[in-house]
Design a protein around this motif. Structure first.
Motif, PDB file in Angstrom:
ATOM      1  N   PRO A  96      -0.783  14.568   3.092  1.00 13.33           N
ATOM      2  CA  PRO A  96      -0.313  14.465   1.718  1.00 13.33           C
ATOM      3  C   PRO A  96      -1.295  13.654   0.883  1.00 13.33           C
ATOM      4  O   PRO A  96      -2.227  13.054   1.404  1.00 13.33           O
ATOM      5  CB  PRO A  96       1.021  13.721   1.871  1.00 13.33           C
ATOM      6  CG  PRO A  96       0.806  12.853   3.074  1.00 13.33           C
ATOM      7  CD  PRO A  96      -0.078  13.664   4.003  1.00 13.33           C
ATOM      8  N   GLN A 114       9.669   7.773  -0.746  1.00 12.78           N
ATOM      9  CA  GLN A 114       8.227   8.000  -0.717  1.00 12.78           C
ATOM     10  C   GLN A 114       7.797   8.633   0.602  1.00 12.78           C
ATOM     11  O   GLN A 114       6.973   9.551   0.623  1.00 12.78           O
ATOM     12  CB  GLN A 114       7.482   6.677  -0.912  1.00 12.78           C
ATOM     13  CG  GLN A 114       7.506   6.146  -2.337  1.00 12.78           C
ATOM     14  CD  GLN A 114       6.737   4.846  -2.458  1.00 12.78           C
ATOM     15  OE1 GLN A 114       6.901   3.935  -1.638  1.00 12.78           O
ATOM     16  NE2 GLN A 114       5.892   4.744  -3.457  1.00 12.78           N
ATOM     17  N   ARG A 115       8.352   8.126   1.705  1.00 14.79           N
ATOM     18  CA  ARG A 115       7.988   8.686   3.010  1.00 14.79           C
ATOM     19  C   ARG A 115       8.438  10.145   3.131  1.00 14.79           C
ATOM     20  O   ARG A 115       7.728  10.986   3.689  1.00 14.79           O
ATOM     21  CB  ARG A 115       8.596   7.834   4.138  1.00 14.79           C
ATOM     22  CG  ARG A 115       7.968   6.450   4.263  1.00 14.79           C
ATOM     23  CD  ARG A 115       8.360   5.779   5.559  1.00 14.79           C
ATOM     24  NE  ARG A 115       9.763   5.388   5.575  1.00 14.79           N
ATOM     25  CZ  ARG A 115      10.212   4.211   5.168  1.00 14.79           C
ATOM     26  NH1 ARG A 115       9.372   3.301   4.704  1.00 14.79           N
ATOM     27  NH2 ARG A 115      11.506   3.917   5.241  1.00 14.79           N
ATOM     28  N   ARG A 157       6.106  12.358   1.141  1.00 19.71           N
ATOM     29  CA  ARG A 157       4.856  12.562   1.875  1.00 19.71           C
ATOM     30  C   ARG A 157       5.038  13.593   2.981  1.00 19.71           C
ATOM     31  O   ARG A 157       4.162  14.428   3.211  1.00 19.71           O
ATOM     32  CB  ARG A 157       4.373  11.241   2.470  1.00 19.71           C
ATOM     33  CG  ARG A 157       3.828  10.267   1.444  1.00 19.71           C
ATOM     34  CD  ARG A 157       3.199   9.083   2.129  1.00 19.71           C
ATOM     35  NE  ARG A 157       2.671   8.142   1.156  1.00 19.71           N
ATOM     36  CZ  ARG A 157       1.933   7.080   1.459  1.00 19.71           C
ATOM     37  NH1 ARG A 157       1.645   6.848   2.729  1.00 19.71           N
ATOM     38  NH2 ARG A 157       1.484   6.285   0.532  1.00 19.71           N
ATOM     39  N   THR A 189       1.373   9.831   9.386  1.00 17.73           N
ATOM     40  CA  THR A 189       1.005  11.175   8.941  1.00 17.73           C
ATOM     41  C   THR A 189      -0.510  11.360   8.963  1.00 17.73           C
ATOM     42  O   THR A 189      -1.010  12.463   9.161  1.00 17.73           O
ATOM     43  CB  THR A 189       1.533  11.404   7.508  1.00 17.73           C
ATOM     44  OG1 THR A 189       2.952  11.231   7.502  1.00 17.73           O
ATOM     45  CG2 THR A 189       1.185  12.788   7.001  1.00 17.73           C
ATOM     46  N   ASP A 225      -0.878   2.599   4.519  1.00 16.88           N
ATOM     47  CA  ASP A 225      -0.957   3.509   5.664  1.00 16.88           C
ATOM     48  C   ASP A 225      -1.817   2.958   6.790  1.00 16.88           C
ATOM     49  O   ASP A 225      -1.620   3.299   7.966  1.00 16.88           O
ATOM     50  CB  ASP A 225      -1.511   4.857   5.203  1.00 16.88           C
ATOM     51  CG  ASP A 225      -0.606   5.517   4.174  1.00 16.88           C
ATOM     52  OD1 ASP A 225       0.534   5.852   4.535  1.00 16.88           O
ATOM     53  OD2 ASP A 225      -1.033   5.678   3.023  1.00 16.88           O
ATOM     54  N   LYS A 284       5.036  17.008   1.471  1.00 18.58           N
ATOM     55  CA  LYS A 284       3.684  17.430   1.081  1.00 18.58           C
ATOM     56  C   LYS A 284       2.862  17.813   2.302  1.00 18.58           C
ATOM     57  O   LYS A 284       2.065  18.753   2.268  1.00 18.58           O
ATOM     58  CB  LYS A 284       2.993  16.310   0.300  1.00 18.58           C
ATOM     59  CG  LYS A 284       3.571  16.085  -1.089  1.00 18.58           C
ATOM     60  CD  LYS A 284       2.824  14.982  -1.822  1.00 18.58           C
ATOM     61  CE  LYS A 284       3.357  14.788  -3.231  1.00 18.58           C
ATOM     62  NZ  LYS A 284       2.637  13.686  -3.949  1.00 18.58           N
ATOM     63  N   THR A 285       3.063  17.067   3.387  1.00 14.39           N
ATOM     64  CA  THR A 285       2.338  17.387   4.611  1.00 14.39           C
ATOM     65  C   THR A 285       2.710  18.769   5.116  1.00 14.39           C
ATOM     66  O   THR A 285       1.869  19.531   5.599  1.00 14.39           O
ATOM     67  CB  THR A 285       2.650  16.344   5.699  1.00 14.39           C
ATOM     68  OG1 THR A 285       2.267  15.051   5.230  1.00 14.39           O
ATOM     69  CG2 THR A 285       1.878  16.639   6.977  1.00 14.39           C
TER      70      THR A 285
END
Length: 291
Positions: A88, A72-73, A76, A272, A140, A79-80
Protein backbone atom coordinates in the motif's frame (compact mmCIF):
# COMPACT_ATOMS: atom_id res chain seq x y z
CA UNK A 1 -15.21 10.45 4.49
CA UNK A 2 -11.76 11.07 3.00
CA UNK A 3 -9.34 8.62 4.65
CA UNK A 4 -6.65 11.32 4.57
CA UNK A 5 -8.61 13.14 7.27
CA UNK A 6 -8.14 10.18 9.61
CA UNK A 7 -4.40 10.10 8.77
CA UNK A 8 -4.23 13.81 9.57
CA UNK A 9 -6.03 13.33 12.90
CA UNK A 10 -3.63 10.55 13.97
CA UNK A 11 -0.57 12.61 13.01
CA UNK A 12 -1.80 15.68 14.94
CA UNK A 13 -2.39 13.46 17.98
CA UNK A 14 1.16 12.06 17.73
CA UNK A 15 2.82 15.45 17.13
CA UNK A 16 0.78 17.44 19.65
CA UNK A 17 1.02 20.34 17.22
CA UNK A 18 -1.05 21.25 14.18
CA UNK A 19 1.81 23.28 12.71
CA UNK A 20 4.23 20.33 12.94
CA UNK A 21 1.67 17.91 11.50
CA UNK A 22 1.02 20.31 8.60
CA UNK A 23 4.77 20.55 7.94
CA UNK A 24 5.15 16.77 7.86
CA UNK A 25 2.18 16.38 5.51
CA UNK A 26 3.34 19.25 3.27
CA UNK A 27 -0.01 21.06 3.53
CA UNK A 28 -0.86 24.48 4.93
CA UNK A 29 -1.94 24.84 8.57
CA UNK A 30 -5.24 26.26 7.27
CA UNK A 31 -5.91 23.16 5.17
CA UNK A 32 -5.09 20.93 8.13
CA UNK A 33 -7.38 22.91 10.44
CA UNK A 34 -10.19 22.53 7.89
CA UNK A 35 -9.74 18.76 7.94
CA UNK A 36 -9.94 18.70 11.73
CA UNK A 37 -13.08 20.89 11.73
CA UNK A 38 -14.67 18.54 9.18
CA UNK A 39 -13.94 15.52 11.39
CA UNK A 40 -15.31 17.27 14.47
CA UNK A 41 -18.51 18.06 12.56
CA UNK A 42 -18.66 14.44 11.35
CA UNK A 43 -18.34 12.95 14.86
CA UNK A 44 -20.09 15.76 16.73
CA UNK A 45 -17.38 16.17 19.40
CA UNK A 46 -14.26 18.32 19.76
CA UNK A 47 -11.14 16.22 19.12
CA UNK A 48 -8.48 18.62 20.45
CA UNK A 49 -8.26 21.50 22.87
CA UNK A 50 -5.88 24.20 21.75
CA UNK A 51 -3.30 25.95 23.91
CA UNK A 52 -1.06 28.36 22.00
CA UNK A 53 0.94 26.45 19.39
CA UNK A 54 0.14 23.05 20.90
CA UNK A 55 -2.96 20.88 21.14
CA UNK A 56 -4.15 18.36 23.69
CA UNK A 57 -6.38 15.46 22.68
CA UNK A 58 -9.84 15.50 24.26
CA UNK A 59 -11.63 12.55 25.83
CA UNK A 60 -13.62 12.05 22.63
CA UNK A 61 -10.44 12.33 20.56
CA UNK A 62 -8.71 9.72 22.70
CA UNK A 63 -11.60 7.29 22.15
CA UNK A 64 -11.33 7.89 18.41
CA UNK A 65 -7.53 7.55 18.26
CA UNK A 66 -7.29 3.82 18.96
CA UNK A 67 -10.01 3.04 16.43
CA UNK A 68 -8.46 5.42 13.91
CA UNK A 69 -5.18 3.51 14.06
CA UNK A 70 -7.02 0.24 13.48
CA UNK A 71 -8.83 1.90 10.58
CA UNK A 72 -5.46 2.91 9.07
CA UNK A 73 -4.25 -0.68 9.24
CA UNK A 74 -7.43 -1.93 7.59
CA UNK A 75 -7.14 0.63 4.80
CA UNK A 76 -3.55 -0.46 4.19
CA UNK A 77 -4.64 -4.09 4.03
CA UNK A 78 -7.33 -3.17 1.47
CA UNK A 79 -4.80 -1.30 -0.66
CA UNK A 80 -2.42 -4.22 -0.47
CA UNK A 81 -5.12 -6.58 -1.70
CA UNK A 82 -5.57 -4.60 -4.93
CA UNK A 83 -2.00 -3.32 -5.40
CA UNK A 84 -0.03 -4.87 -8.25
CA UNK A 85 3.16 -4.46 -6.19
CA UNK A 86 1.59 -5.91 -3.08
CA UNK A 87 2.39 -2.78 -1.04
CA UNK A 88 0.00 0.00 0.00
CA UNK A 89 1.00 3.63 -0.08
CA UNK A 90 1.95 5.70 2.93
CA UNK A 91 5.07 3.85 4.10
CA UNK A 92 6.39 5.42 7.32
CA UNK A 93 9.98 4.83 8.36
CA UNK A 94 11.55 6.18 11.54
CA UNK A 95 15.19 7.23 11.66
CA UNK A 96 17.71 8.65 14.07
CA UNK A 97 19.37 11.83 12.77
CA UNK A 98 22.81 10.28 12.29
CA UNK A 99 21.36 7.68 9.92
CA UNK A 100 20.15 10.40 7.55
CA UNK A 101 23.58 10.73 5.98
CA UNK A 102 24.77 7.14 5.86
CA UNK A 103 21.74 4.81 5.65
CA UNK A 104 18.47 6.54 4.79
CA UNK A 105 19.51 7.89 1.34
CA UNK A 106 20.56 4.40 0.23
CA UNK A 107 17.27 2.97 1.50
CA UNK A 108 15.17 5.59 -0.28
CA UNK A 109 17.13 5.06 -3.50
CA UNK A 110 16.35 1.33 -3.30
CA UNK A 111 12.64 2.04 -2.75
CA UNK A 112 12.47 4.59 -5.59
CA UNK A 113 14.18 2.27 -8.07
CA UNK A 114 12.19 -0.89 -7.29
CA UNK A 115 8.86 0.54 -6.17
CA UNK A 116 8.45 3.89 -7.97
CA UNK A 117 4.77 4.09 -7.07
CA UNK A 118 5.39 3.81 -3.32
CA UNK A 119 5.51 7.02 -1.31
CA UNK A 120 7.31 7.17 2.03
CA UNK A 121 7.60 9.53 5.00
CA UNK A 122 10.64 9.70 7.29
CA UNK A 123 9.96 10.41 10.98
CA UNK A 124 12.96 11.55 13.02
CA UNK A 125 13.50 10.65 16.66
CA UNK A 126 15.80 9.15 19.28
CA UNK A 127 16.34 5.38 19.20
CA UNK A 128 14.29 4.66 22.32
CA UNK A 129 11.39 6.73 20.94
CA UNK A 130 11.53 5.03 17.54
CA UNK A 131 11.68 1.59 19.14
CA UNK A 132 8.37 2.20 20.93
CA UNK A 133 6.84 3.66 17.76
CA UNK A 134 7.65 0.45 15.86
CA UNK A 135 6.27 -1.69 18.70
CA UNK A 136 3.09 0.39 18.80
CA UNK A 137 2.67 0.31 15.01
CA UNK A 138 3.04 4.08 14.62
CA UNK A 139 5.83 3.57 12.05
CA UNK A 140 6.34 0.57 9.77
CA UNK A 141 10.06 0.22 10.52
CA UNK A 142 12.89 2.30 11.95
CA UNK A 143 16.62 2.85 11.50
CA UNK A 144 17.90 2.99 15.07
CA UNK A 145 20.61 1.90 17.47
CA UNK A 146 20.31 -1.74 18.53
CA UNK A 147 18.34 -1.84 21.80
CA UNK A 148 20.33 -2.79 24.92
CA UNK A 149 17.78 -5.52 25.61
CA UNK A 150 16.18 -8.42 23.74
CA UNK A 151 13.51 -7.38 21.23
CA UNK A 152 10.19 -9.27 21.15
CA UNK A 153 10.20 -12.43 19.04
CA UNK A 154 7.49 -11.01 16.80
CA UNK A 155 9.91 -8.34 15.49
CA UNK A 156 12.91 -8.56 13.17
CA UNK A 157 16.19 -6.77 13.88
CA UNK A 158 18.93 -6.57 11.25
CA UNK A 159 22.29 -4.86 11.92
CA UNK A 160 23.54 -2.79 8.98
CA UNK A 161 26.42 -0.75 10.44
CA UNK A 162 28.87 -1.22 13.30
CA UNK A 163 30.38 2.07 14.51
CA UNK A 164 33.22 1.72 17.04
CA UNK A 165 33.53 4.27 19.82
CA UNK A 166 36.27 6.80 18.96
CA UNK A 167 37.70 10.02 20.33
CA UNK A 168 37.31 13.29 18.42
CA UNK A 169 40.22 15.63 19.12
CA UNK A 170 41.77 18.78 17.62
CA UNK A 171 44.05 17.65 14.78
CA UNK A 172 47.11 19.14 16.54
CA UNK A 173 46.69 16.71 19.47
CA UNK A 174 46.03 13.56 17.43
CA UNK A 175 49.35 12.00 18.49
CA UNK A 176 48.67 12.23 22.23
CA UNK A 177 47.56 9.12 24.15
CA UNK A 178 43.70 9.11 24.30
CA UNK A 179 43.53 8.49 28.06
CA UNK A 180 45.93 11.39 28.62
CA UNK A 181 43.63 13.68 26.65
CA UNK A 182 40.60 12.46 28.57
CA UNK A 183 42.29 13.42 31.83
CA UNK A 184 43.65 16.73 30.55
CA UNK A 185 40.95 18.14 28.26
CA UNK A 186 37.27 19.00 28.88
CA UNK A 187 34.91 16.25 27.74
CA UNK A 188 32.08 17.16 25.37
CA UNK A 189 29.37 14.62 26.11
CA UNK A 190 27.28 12.74 23.57
CA UNK A 191 23.90 12.71 25.33
CA UNK A 192 24.16 9.85 27.83
CA UNK A 193 20.38 9.33 27.75
CA UNK A 194 20.71 7.91 24.24
CA UNK A 195 21.66 4.28 23.64
CA UNK A 196 24.70 5.37 21.63
CA UNK A 197 25.73 7.99 24.18
CA UNK A 198 25.82 5.45 27.01
CA UNK A 199 28.88 3.83 25.39
CA UNK A 200 31.07 6.68 26.60
CA UNK A 201 30.15 5.91 30.23
CA UNK A 202 31.07 2.27 29.72
CA UNK A 203 34.46 3.19 28.30
CA UNK A 204 35.28 5.72 31.03
CA UNK A 205 34.33 3.25 33.75
CA UNK A 206 36.40 0.48 32.19
CA UNK A 207 39.45 2.80 32.14
CA UNK A 208 38.70 4.27 35.59
CA UNK A 209 38.63 7.79 34.11
CA UNK A 210 36.73 10.75 35.51
CA UNK A 211 37.13 13.61 33.02
CA UNK A 212 36.05 17.20 33.49
CA UNK A 213 32.78 17.61 31.59
CA UNK A 214 31.80 20.75 29.73
CA UNK A 215 28.80 20.41 27.39
CA UNK A 216 26.35 17.62 26.55
CA UNK A 217 24.27 17.34 23.39
CA UNK A 218 22.62 14.75 21.16
CA UNK A 219 24.52 15.48 17.94
CA UNK A 220 27.86 13.95 16.89
CA UNK A 221 28.11 16.61 14.15
CA UNK A 222 27.54 19.34 16.72
CA UNK A 223 30.19 17.82 19.00
CA UNK A 224 32.65 17.74 16.09
CA UNK A 225 32.05 21.46 15.52
CA UNK A 226 32.75 22.19 19.20
CA UNK A 227 35.97 20.13 19.04
CA UNK A 228 37.10 22.18 16.04
CA UNK A 229 36.53 25.35 18.10
CA UNK A 230 38.92 24.01 20.74
CA UNK A 231 36.23 23.62 23.40
CA UNK A 232 37.15 20.03 24.29
CA UNK A 233 37.19 16.44 23.03
CA UNK A 234 34.34 13.98 22.47
CA UNK A 235 33.72 10.23 22.79
CA UNK A 236 31.31 9.28 20.00
CA UNK A 237 30.48 6.36 17.68
CA UNK A 238 32.35 6.72 14.39
CA UNK A 239 29.27 7.60 12.33
CA UNK A 240 30.96 10.11 10.03
CA UNK A 241 31.15 9.80 6.25
CA UNK A 242 34.64 10.14 4.71
CA UNK A 243 35.50 13.81 4.43
CA UNK A 244 32.52 14.91 6.54
CA UNK A 245 34.48 16.00 9.62
CA UNK A 246 35.83 19.55 9.90
CA UNK A 247 39.42 19.88 8.72
CA UNK A 248 40.67 20.67 12.23
CA UNK A 249 39.23 17.50 13.82
CA UNK A 250 40.93 14.08 13.97
CA UNK A 251 39.43 10.67 14.79
CA UNK A 252 41.52 8.70 17.29
CA UNK A 253 41.02 4.98 17.87
CA UNK A 254 40.72 3.94 21.52
CA UNK A 255 43.15 1.37 22.98
CA UNK A 256 41.74 -2.13 23.51
CA UNK A 257 38.24 -0.89 22.75
CA UNK A 258 35.44 -3.30 21.81
CA UNK A 259 32.55 -0.90 22.36
CA UNK A 260 30.54 -0.02 19.27
CA UNK A 261 27.16 1.34 18.29
CA UNK A 262 25.19 -1.04 16.06
CA UNK A 263 22.73 0.57 13.68
CA UNK A 264 20.08 -1.39 11.89
CA UNK A 265 16.47 -1.76 10.85
CA UNK A 266 13.64 -2.97 13.11
CA UNK A 267 10.25 -4.08 11.78
CA UNK A 268 7.40 -6.43 12.80
CA UNK A 269 7.32 -9.97 11.34
CA UNK A 270 3.73 -9.51 10.19
CA UNK A 271 4.40 -6.20 8.42
CA UNK A 272 2.71 -5.62 5.08
CA UNK A 273 6.11 -4.35 3.94
CA UNK A 274 8.08 -7.32 5.26
CA UNK A 275 9.20 -8.47 1.80
CA UNK A 276 10.32 -4.95 0.95
CA UNK A 277 12.38 -4.65 4.15
CA UNK A 278 14.05 -8.01 3.51
CA UNK A 279 15.15 -6.97 0.01
CA UNK A 280 16.15 -3.56 1.36
CA UNK A 281 18.57 -4.88 3.98
CA UNK A 282 19.98 -7.37 1.45
CA UNK A 283 20.67 -4.52 -0.99
CA UNK A 284 22.25 -2.33 1.72
CA UNK A 285 24.56 -5.18 2.75
CA UNK A 286 25.65 -5.98 -0.79
CA UNK A 287 29.02 -4.53 -1.92
CA UNK A 288 28.77 -1.74 -4.52
CA UNK A 289 28.95 -2.84 -8.13
CA UNK A 290 32.36 -2.47 -9.80
CA UNK A 291 32.68 0.54 -12.09
Amino acid sequence: MDTRYIDTFVLVAECGSMAEAARRMSITPTALAQRMHALEREFGVPLFSRSGRFVRITEGGARLLERARRFQREVRALKTAVSTEGFPGGLRIGSIRTALGNMVPQALKHIAERHPGLDAMIDLGASHELYHQVIAGKVDAAFLVEPPFRTPKSFTWHTLRVEPLVLLVPAATAGVEPDTLLVREPLLRYDRRTWGGSLADQYLQSRNLNPRERFELDSPDGLAALVEMGLGIALVPNCFRPGALPAGVAVVALPRNTLARRLGLLWPHHSTYGRLFETLVAAMEAPPAAA
